[in-house]
Enzyme design. Structure first.
Site, mmCIF file in Angstrom:
data_model
loop_
_atom_site.group_PDB
_atom_site.id
_atom_site.type_symbol
_atom_site.label_atom_id
_atom_site.label_comp_id
_atom_site.label_asym_id
_atom_site.label_seq_id
_atom_site.Cartn_x
_atom_site.Cartn_y
_atom_site.Cartn_z
ATOM 1 C CG HIS A 18 -7.165 2.629 -0.924
ATOM 2 N ND1 HIS A 18 -6.972 2.070 -2.163
ATOM 3 C CD2 HIS A 18 -8.070 3.626 -1.102
ATOM 4 C CE1 HIS A 18 -7.740 2.698 -3.054
ATOM 5 N NE2 HIS A 18 -8.419 3.643 -2.425
ATOM 6 C CG ASP A 88 -10.236 7.139 -1.356
ATOM 7 O OD1 ASP A 88 -11.185 7.730 -1.897
ATOM 8 O OD2 ASP A 88 -9.235 6.747 -1.981
ATOM 9 C CD GLU A 89 -10.853 5.103 -4.967
ATOM 10 O OE1 GLU A 89 -11.095 5.524 -6.109
ATOM 11 O OE2 GLU A 89 -9.747 4.594 -4.654
ATOM 12 C CG LEU A 90 -14.554 1.593 2.629
ATOM 13 C CD1 LEU A 90 -15.470 1.828 3.811
ATOM 14 C CD2 LEU A 90 -13.651 0.408 2.890
#
Length: 359
Positions: A18, A88-90
């Site tokens: 992100h 978060d959320e790689l």
């Protein structure tokens, strides 16, 4: 501002995922896949879970100078001993756009994305550990991601858990991590407002989906238990984390269910999340309050009375009054019930039985 009011403000820089706009202003080489199409019309080719894409380039040495500069500046502003550093959320596919990362994999034959994640941890964590009292917080993805976890993360890093409810809480506790609970199934305040990505063909449905005969027969026999659902008909409305998290759903959540007494000690707190894809200054108060108060009471004094019954019935009057006090103070907290229910406590209870929620 927060300290003067007894509020701890704990910053988060979500990295290396992100990460785009702000970082690009300093060093464009530190960001990969920012110019990609975020979805690529197929999950295996996702460069991001949502627009806009961009992740810090783990293999580019300048990334760590940039991280150090940003962190040192913010650490000088936020004096709290906790600091959230993301992960978060790689998405693995994002690094296909990076020549630095592709070269790294060529130089490390047989390396996997968990090895790549560990490379980042080994490089970045020493930057954040700038004083003995510092405790870091990271999203649980750093250890529980199915395709991009690091191999070894220090046990003194606090994990913020957002997936799979108590299942992930237990996994983290068993590994010895302290946990902040933000499970999307209960504590995401942005859920249930429909999807926000545009030209979504799932909305282009004008009639309920046909039911297989066995389901139709069951539906006809007991309409209250079965219903045809699609995105447009009693379904998710393309909100990935539906339904809307009511104060009762938030209050019902038992963080430590199924944990041993020793595991439960690792649950050190909880946090609602108000993600801002569909929120700005015009509606933020309405979405945050008064639902957040339900979590506050649950964390502060528990959601059960002395007899072990859940206190939702008791809380209903308190939280309705609290909403009125917020409005009196100029905070645009959302209404929970019609005024009739506020003026006639418990006349709007679904059951006369005041312990209907049970234990």
């Amino acid at each position: 501002y927060g300290r003067e009011r007894g509020v701890r403000v704990i910053p988060e820089i979500d990295m290396p995922g992100h990460s785009a706009s702000g970082w690009l202003q300093i060093d464009k080489k530190a960001v990969t896949c920012a110019d990609s199409w975020w979805d690529n019309d197929g999950w295996t080719h996702h460069s991001a879970v949502q627009p806009n894409p961009g992740q810090l380039d783990i293999a580019y040495e300048g990334t760590y100078k940039l991280i150090k500069d940003v962190y040192r500046e913010l650490a000088g502003v936020f004096k709290d001993n906790l600091f959230h550093v993301g992960f978060d959320e790689l998405h693995t596919y994002c690094y296909n756009y990076s020549s630095y990362s592709q070269d790294w994999f060529k130089k490390h034959p047989g390396a996997t994305y968990p090895d790549f994640a560990q490379y980042y941890i080994d490089k970045a964590l020493p930057i954040f550990q700038d004083k003995p009292s510092r405790r870091l917080v990271m999203w649980e993805d750093v250890v529980l991601s199915p395709d991009f976890p690091a191999k070894k993360v220090p046990k003194d890093v606090i994990m913020q858990s957002w997936n799979q409810g108590v299942d992930n809480i237990k996994k983290l506790a068993q590994q010895g991590y302290d946990i902040i609970v933000s499970s999307a199934d209960f504590l995401y305040l942005d859920c249930g407002h429909g999807g926000w990505v545009t030209n979504d063909p799932r909305y282009n449905v004008n009639s309920p989906p046909p039911l297989p005969k066995a389901i139709k027969d069951a539906f006809d026999a007991n309409p209250s238990s079965y219903y045809p659902a699609s995105n447009n008909y009693l379904g998710s409305g393309a909100s990935w984390c539906d339904p809307y998290k009511t104060w009762q759903r938030i209050y019902s959540f038992d963080f430590t269910e199924g944990l041993t007494a020793e595991e439960a000690k690792h649950v050190i707190g909880g946090e609602v999340a108000m993600w801002s894809e569909q929120a700005d200054h015009t509606n933020i108060d309405t979405k945050v309050w008064p639902r957040t108060a339900a979590l506050a009471e649950s964390l502060w004094s528990g959601n059960r009375n002395a007899q072990g019954f859940k206190r939702a019935t008791e809380l209903s009057a308190r939280i309705q009054d609290f909403r009125e006090r917020l409005v009196d103070r100029g905070i645009m907290a959302a209404p929970l019930v019609p005024k009739y229910c506020l003026n006639h406590p418990h006349h709007c209870d679904l059951f006369r039985n005041q312990t209907a929620w049970g234990k």
